[in-house]
Scaffold this active site. Structure first.
Site, PDB file in Angstrom:
ATOM      1  N   ARG A 116       7.864  -2.236  11.774  1.00 29.72           N
ATOM      2  CA  ARG A 116       6.627  -2.519  11.061  1.00 29.72           C
ATOM      3  C   ARG A 116       6.367  -4.021  10.859  1.00 29.72           C
ATOM      4  NH1 ARG A 116       5.487  -1.464   6.422  1.00 29.72           N
ATOM      5  NH2 ARG A 116       3.264  -1.137   6.796  1.00 29.72           N
ATOM      6  N   GLY A 125      -4.136   8.640   4.174  1.00 30.87           N
ATOM      7  CA  GLY A 125      -4.403   7.214   4.232  1.00 30.87           C
ATOM      8  C   GLY A 125      -4.268   6.440   2.942  1.00 30.87           C
ATOM      9  N   GLU A 137      -4.088  15.113   3.787  1.00 30.64           N
ATOM     10  CA  GLU A 137      -2.988  14.891   4.735  1.00 30.64           C
ATOM     11  C   GLU A 137      -2.224  13.600   4.407  1.00 30.64           C
ATOM     12  OE1 GLU A 137      -5.007  14.710   8.457  1.00 30.64           O
ATOM     13  OE2 GLU A 137      -5.809  16.738   8.328  1.00 30.64           O
ATOM     14  N   PRO A 138      -1.657  13.474   3.222  1.00 25.00           N
ATOM     15  CA  PRO A 138      -0.939  12.236   2.886  1.00 25.00           C
ATOM     16  C   PRO A 138       0.375  12.134   3.650  1.00 25.00           C
ATOM     17  CG  PRO A 138      -0.629  13.859   1.155  1.00 25.00           C
ATOM     18  CD  PRO A 138      -1.612  14.457   2.127  1.00 25.00           C
ATOM     19  N   GLY A 139       0.696  10.933   4.075  1.00 24.59           N
ATOM     20  CA  GLY A 139       1.968  10.695   4.751  1.00 24.59           C
ATOM     21  C   GLY A 139       2.705   9.537   4.112  1.00 24.59           C
ATOM     22  N   ARG A 140       2.219   8.319   4.374  1.00 25.49           N
ATOM     23  CA  ARG A 140       2.849   7.114   3.833  1.00 25.49           C
ATOM     24  C   ARG A 140       3.043   7.203   2.321  1.00 25.49           C
ATOM     25  NH1 ARG A 140       2.192   1.970   6.054  1.00 25.49           N
ATOM     26  NH2 ARG A 140       0.446   2.807   7.250  1.00 25.49           N
ATOM     27  N   CYS A 184      17.170  -9.698  21.211  1.00 25.14           N
ATOM     28  CA  CYS A 184      16.745 -10.881  21.960  1.00 25.14           C
ATOM     29  C   CYS A 184      15.222 -10.973  22.031  1.00 25.14           C
ATOM     30  CB  CYS A 184      17.353 -10.858  23.360  1.00 25.14           C
ATOM     31  SG  CYS A 184      19.147 -10.984  23.348  1.00 25.14           S
TER      32      CYS A 184
END
Length: 411
Positions: A300, A227, A261-264, A338
């Protein structure tokens, strides 16, 4: 990126295209590992952020563990050379087949999110004649202060077991013949820029660890989830080093192995989405730069109202904000889908011409993994750069790829 021109990448591989720096990914992994070097620790990269096999393979070779949330992610990690015993299996909806497959592979730990899941894991392990390693994902009811869609540690969220119920659930687990209690876990949200919520969550876990010891339940690891945030535009996230300094005294006193648990934070700023300007459409009220990427490539901005930087191929050549006769103007950078919600950036001052290449930064995390085929658009290619080298790590989808597995109705 590295010693490779992004414009050359666009020319060679076409656009839209995701481009990642191998070295940038490894640098962040090493920063985490170095910051917690005084502890027995395991950095488990959160696969959901970017699951390309090349990204996973680079991290596996560096010694990383992995945090997964599906059988598909587990199979990707194994295909990339990762080891099952260095994988933690998170997620609220594990099925019998998921658990069976993971146990047969020798999974390192299940992060259990409900009593029902705990019972299911015990049943599957009994059928296989195995003991399943588990930790409980505790919901500490800590406000991460982040976007509500990526906040996961409040009592209103679907994740984890309530803090005040956790000891009782651990006692149930201790009575199950095929459960091996190995740890405790929490994850309070994503894109956190301050360390205070992590400290608050850790304090609540420490309280539980003490209560469990009093009942004869001794853990081997503590998992603080991921996080940690990144800078997209003007955010000021806490550095990995300061993050570690705030947590180390309490973690050292515990004497347990520590998982993160790093991701970003591992991959976001290691990647860009490159896209080409197809149409410039100035109007009386808004100026639209229509590019060949769209919300199906990068959702995003539309989903989270995320603001990501846009770097043009050519910067203005002087202080007047002009270049080659083009004037700097305020543009909304949009796609061809669209939907009015199809935008990549709004109100950006740019000097643009048709054919220009733009780089959307911070796109290494939750970019390609959340992309889709909406409007029957093929997903972008992916490229990795290391020094002077660049390699295609995922082919661009063709239109034929999109309906290859579909069948016409036969009367």
């Amino acid at each position: 990126m590295g010693q490779v021109s992004i414009s050359d990448v666009a020319e060679h591989y076409g656009t839209p295209c995701y481009v990642y720096s191998k070295q940038a990914i490894l640098d962040v992994y090493q920063a985490y590992s170095d910051s917690f070097a005084s502890l027995d620790h395991q950095i488990c990269y959160a696969v959901k952020a970017n699951s390309n096999l090349a990204v996973l393979g680079v991290l596996a070779q560096a010694g990383a563990g992995f945090d997964i949330v599906s059988r598909g992610e587990l199979m990707r990690v194994l295909a990339a050379g990762g080891h099952a015993d260095r994988i933690v299996f998170s997620g609220v909806g594990k099925t019998y087949d998921d658990i069976e497959f993971a146990l047969n592979q020798g999974i390192g730990c299940f992060n259990v999110e409900s009593i029902s899941e705990l019972a299911l894991i015990n049943d599957v392990a009994q059928q296989l004649g195995k003991r399943a390693p588990i930790s409980l994902r505790v919901n500490p009811d800590v406000d991460a202060g982040t976007h509500p869609y990526i906040s996961t540690g409040l009592k209103d969220n679907k994740f984890g077991i309530a803090h005040d119920k956790a000891v009782g659930v651990y006692e149930q687990a201790a009575m199950m013949d095929n459960i091996d209690i190995v740890g405790i876990d929490c994850h309070i949200g994503s894109q956190l820029t301050e360390v205070a919520p992590f400290v608050a969550a850790l304090d609540k876990l420490i309280e539980l660890i003490g209560a469990l010891r009093d009942k004869g339940i001794n853990l081997r690891h503590i998992d603080l989830g991921g996080g940690l945030g990144v800078r997209y535009i003007d955010e000021s996230p806490v550095t990995i080093d300061k993050f570690a300094q705030a947590l180390l005294p309490k973690l050292q006193a515990l004497g347990l192995k520590v998982f993160f648990e790093p991701g970003r934070s591992m991959v976001a700023n290691a990647g860009v989405l490159i896209t080409r300007v197809d149409v410039l459409k100035p109007t009386e009220h808004k100026n639209f730069a229509i590019v060949d990427a769209a919300m199906n490539d990068l959702i995003r901005p539309a989903l989270y109202q995320a603001e990501m930087a846009v770097i043009p191929e050519t910067l203005p050549s002087d202080d007047t904000g002009t270049d080659a006769g083009n004037e700097a103007m305020t543009w909304d950078v949009v796609g061809a889908i669209c939907e009015t919600g199809d935008f990549l950036a709004k109100d950006r001052v740019l000097t643009l011409a048709v054919g220009d290449i733009l780089a959307i930064t911070g796109a290494g995390a939750y970019g390609f993994t959340m992309s889709s085929n909406y409007n029957s658009r093929g997903r972008a290619s992916e490229v990795m750069i290391a020094g002077t080298q660049h390699q295609l790590i995922r082919k661009r989808e063709t239109i034929e790829d999109l309906y290859r597995d579909e069948m016409l109705w036969q009367d």
